[in-house]
Write an enzyme that holds these catalytic residues in place. Sequence first.
Site: not given
Length: 116
Positions: A66-68, A94
């Site tokens: 996961i990232c932004r 996120m």
Amino acid sequence: MVSPADIPTVAVRDLPKDGVALLDVREDDEWAAGHAPGAKHIPMGELPARVGELDDLPDDQPVYVICRSGGRSARAAAWLNASGWDAVNVAGGMGSWNQEGRPMVGDHPGVDPEVL
């Protein structure tokens, strides 16, 4: 080159609520502002040098990355898969995690966690 369509991807709403091996590849300031409880943090740029830190994750399930918003995590998942890992990109990152009401914690006491 791996096309985005070839990277296994899952929506946040389809992730199990508990017991997920989650790797957050955002930068330190993003992580400190707000992250999923229990996630492992390795910024994307450090992943090749620190990939051994994933060895303590359960090997009977994929690593969800996961990232932004899903771009960096897609690249990290592609690299991990090419390196022999079973990695799945978390679509929407996120931002989607927060929108789905999943729990978040931050590193700043007294400040509500947020997604940077």
